[in-house]
Structures are given as structure tokens and as C-alpha cells.
Scaffold this motif. Sequence first.
Motif, mmCIF file in Angstrom:
data_model
loop_
_atom_site.group_PDB
_atom_site.id
_atom_site.type_symbol
_atom_site.label_atom_id
_atom_site.label_comp_id
_atom_site.label_asym_id
_atom_site.label_seq_id
_atom_site.Cartn_x
_atom_site.Cartn_y
_atom_site.Cartn_z
ATOM 1 N N ILE A 1 80.826 36.105 20.793
ATOM 2 C CA ILE A 1 81.154 35.710 19.422
ATOM 3 C C ILE A 1 81.580 36.922 18.595
ATOM 4 C CG2 ILE A 1 80.222 34.684 17.314
ATOM 5 C CD1 ILE A 1 78.358 33.009 19.081
ATOM 6 N N ILE A 2 80.874 38.032 18.773
ATOM 7 C CA ILE A 2 81.201 39.249 18.022
ATOM 8 C C ILE A 2 82.594 39.763 18.387
ATOM 9 C CG2 ILE A 2 80.594 41.713 17.867
ATOM 10 C CD1 ILE A 2 77.663 40.831 17.794
ATOM 11 N N LEU A 3 82.935 39.708 19.667
ATOM 12 C CA LEU A 3 84.267 40.159 20.087
ATOM 13 C C LEU A 3 85.339 39.131 19.739
ATOM 14 C CD1 LEU A 3 83.413 41.656 23.597
ATOM 15 C CD2 LEU A 3 83.741 42.876 21.442
ATOM 16 N N GLU A 4 84.965 37.857 19.774
ATOM 17 C CA GLU A 4 85.933 36.790 19.529
ATOM 18 C C GLU A 4 86.368 36.720 18.072
ATOM 19 O OE1 GLU A 4 87.911 33.416 21.625
ATOM 20 O OE2 GLU A 4 86.914 35.278 22.181
ATOM 21 N N GLN A 5 85.525 37.152 17.152
ATOM 22 C CA GLN A 5 85.930 37.094 15.742
ATOM 23 C C GLN A 5 87.030 38.110 15.435
ATOM 24 O OE1 GLN A 5 83.546 38.228 12.463
ATOM 25 N NE2 GLN A 5 82.851 40.155 13.336
ATOM 26 N N GLU B 1 95.391 27.713 16.610
ATOM 27 C CA GLU B 1 94.115 27.508 17.303
ATOM 28 C C GLU B 1 93.369 28.825 17.486
ATOM 29 O OE1 GLU B 1 95.184 23.504 19.932
ATOM 30 O OE2 GLU B 1 95.161 25.482 20.879
ATOM 31 N N ARG B 2 94.096 29.877 17.821
ATOM 32 C CA ARG B 2 93.454 31.188 17.951
ATOM 33 C C ARG B 2 92.846 31.630 16.620
ATOM 34 N NH1 ARG B 2 97.713 32.613 21.776
ATOM 35 N NH2 ARG B 2 99.060 33.204 20.030
ATOM 36 N N PHE B 3 93.587 31.410 15.535
ATOM 37 C CA PHE B 3 93.075 31.777 14.214
ATOM 38 C C PHE B 3 91.804 30.994 13.882
ATOM 39 C CE2 PHE B 3 92.837 30.572 9.705
ATOM 40 C CZ PHE B 3 92.609 31.828 9.141
ATOM 41 N N LEU B 4 91.778 29.702 14.213
ATOM 42 C CA LEU B 4 90.610 28.868 13.914
ATOM 43 C C LEU B 4 89.392 29.273 14.755
ATOM 44 C CD1 LEU B 4 92.358 25.379 13.591
ATOM 45 C CD2 LEU B 4 91.383 26.775 11.741
ATOM 46 N N VAL B 5 89.635 29.664 16.017
ATOM 47 C CA VAL B 5 88.533 30.126 16.861
ATOM 48 C C VAL B 5 87.950 31.418 16.295
ATOM 49 C CG1 VAL B 5 87.953 31.068 19.130
ATOM 50 C CG2 VAL B 5 89.335 28.990 18.963
ATOM 51 N N GLU B 6 88.815 32.337 15.882
ATOM 52 C CA GLU B 6 88.339 33.568 15.250
ATOM 53 C C GLU B 6 87.572 33.257 13.962
ATOM 54 O OE1 GLU B 6 91.729 36.062 14.695
ATOM 55 O OE2 GLU B 6 92.202 36.177 16.831
ATOM 56 N N LEU B 7 88.035 32.241 13.225
ATOM 57 C CA LEU B 7 87.391 31.873 11.965
ATOM 58 C C LEU B 7 85.980 31.337 12.184
ATOM 59 C CD1 LEU B 7 87.701 31.525 8.883
ATOM 60 C CD2 LEU B 7 88.533 29.196 9.339
ATOM 61 N N ILE B 8 85.791 30.443 13.159
ATOM 62 C CA ILE B 8 84.459 29.886 13.391
ATOM 63 C C ILE B 8 83.503 30.967 13.897
ATOM 64 C CG2 ILE B 8 85.002 29.092 15.733
ATOM 65 C CD1 ILE B 8 82.578 27.490 13.173
ATOM 66 N N CYS B 9 84.019 31.919 14.669
ATOM 67 C CA CYS B 9 83.185 33.027 15.121
ATOM 68 C C CYS B 9 82.784 33.916 13.943
ATOM 69 C CB CYS B 9 83.910 33.847 16.185
ATOM 70 S SG CYS B 9 84.072 32.993 17.765
#
Length: 358
Positions: free
Chosen positions: A180-184, A135-143
Amino acid sequence: MSITSTGKFKTSSSELDLDRPNIEDYLPSGTSIQPEPIGKLCLRDLLDISPTLTEAAGAIVDDSFTRCFKSNPPEPWNWNIYLFPLWCFGVVVRYFILFPVRVIVLTIGWIIFLSSYIPVHILLKGHDKLRKKIERFLVELICTFFVASWTGVVKYHGPRPSMRPNQVFVANHTSMIDFIILEQMTAFAVIMQKHAGWVESKDREIVAKKLRDHVQAADNPLLIFPEGTCVNNHYTVMFKKGAFELGCSVCPVAIKYNKIFVDAFWNSRKQSFTKHLLQLMTSWAVVCDVWYLEPQNLRPGETPIEFAERVRGIISARAGLKKVPWDGYLKHSRPSPKHRERKQQSFAEMVLRRLEER
């Protein structure tokens, strides 16, 4: 800015004078405030009555508080017959080529995210560690897809945030895209101000307890924007002390946007976030630098308010931002009646005293 024996901040007059405009600077060129004959009350006399009136006159013209939340429009450059065709060509490229491509990129990102996140969240409920990692990887991916939809050019400086206990990250705040910039780069847990579509936490005691519980676990690092509102990336307003009372290391993050292509500042009172995103997606690119700075800890004898100011100074120095002694929440509220009454009483006494002297 100094600190009294009671632990409260006291803003020196010299600090505020740095941002106090000269009224004569705003008069028509070639004119000035002329002296009046003796016995007559002129503008200069009124301004000399008290610092209160001088401050009020300066605030009418310009002041350091509203400048924190003002977006300065770029100066027009398509002013002649040679440059105007280039500007028109740029508009065609941005709106009819780049924008559709970016919409397609963002749509593909959402399709990949939703088609992966929902099954993972449902099917891996018994495997929490693996589920959270995916889930963390997918959140980074969408960002990452979001940043790509602006043709984001982001340069990160310093070590990537790690997942370890007893730490909280704090950053200056210009727009919702900061997250978003930090989350990616790292999937942060985050506390945000209420906006349409976002969750609001009202009970401060419950929130504070949840924050302490979170920072003690080696889970997603916690990200807080302690200014509490978006500032135009030229200034930093006062940091709220909540993030500095958690008894853990504070990791400063400085974000600085380059306005060469677009101003990333989001004025939520004048522009919806959807319109803000459209503005970013129809620009040439969003360019910014992000610095992950050295972790800071509360020093012996230091109060949380002093700690917050010290960290604010570190972020401001690194990003080249100017510190101002204002609470960002004043943007959303009016001064208290008691404060107004004190100002009115002080002003009235000084006016009467000046008139008695005459």
C-alpha cells in the motif's frame, strides 16, 4: 557466505556464529557452568561433543531464524503515578478521537474509489489507454486514503518509478502495508503470497511466462517481494531467484519502519490482517522511509542466485537490516526427513566417538 564450484551457496560457520548465543548468558546471574570431576559427563562436555548439539542448544534458547519473525513488545513506560495519567489520556485520544476519524476517512476513500472505478471500468472499455490511466490514478488514491487512515508519515527517497519496459522492482517485506505504501506513489502490478482474499498463482511455469511478458511491455511496473514472507524489519532472509531470472533490470527498493509509535511487522501466524490494520489505525502514526535505489543488472558470469544475494545486500545496507542465511519459507514448513536423518546420523557418530574416548 561463499559459493562452491557447483554454484551453490555455502554458509561459513563464522557467519552463523554471529547469531549463535552463549548458553552461559542465559543462566541466572552469578552462576556459570562449573567443571565436573574427571570421569563425569557435564553440560560443557555435551556442548563440546559436536557443533550440532551446540547449535541445537542455542536454538532452544534463541536463534537467528526465529528472531527474524519475532515482534519485540515495547518496554512499558507508564510505570509510575506521574506517567500513568498521560498514558490513559493517550489511550482516550487514540481510540475515541483518532480512530473514529480514521474510519470516516477510510470509508470516504472507499466510497470515492468504488463510485468512480466501476463506472470507469464499464464505460471506457473501448478506450483502454484512458481507462487504464484513470484506474491507476484511482488505485493510487485509495492507497493514499489507507495511508492517511494510519496517519502515515512516509518519506520517499530517489526518483519515482517510471513505466518503461524490461524492469522489475524488488523490495524487502515487513507487512502487507508495504504494498500500500509503495502503491500510493506508483500503481504497481504485484505478485503476492496467498492470504485470505488474495489470488494465488500455483503454476510456476505459467507465472514465469506471464512475468516475462509483463516486464517486456511498458505497462504498470512489476513489484515483487522476493523474501516470500514478512520479516520483522530487523533482518532480511534469502531472496527467491525468480525475479532475477527475467533477463531485465532489477530496481531495489528498501523500506525501513520507525517503531517510535507502532511496530509495522505483521506476524500472519499470530494476527489476522484485519487485527493488524486495527492496530495501525489505533496508533499515533506509522513512520517509514522508502528508498528507490539504482537499477542493477546481471553481471557476466553471475548466476541468478548470486545476483539475488547482491541485490539483497544493497537493500540491507541501505535500510540498516542484517542479512541472515535462512529461507523464509522454512517458517511454514518442516525440515525434510533426509535432512533430519543426516543430522541424527552425524550426531550419533560423534556421541559414540566421544564415549569411546572416555
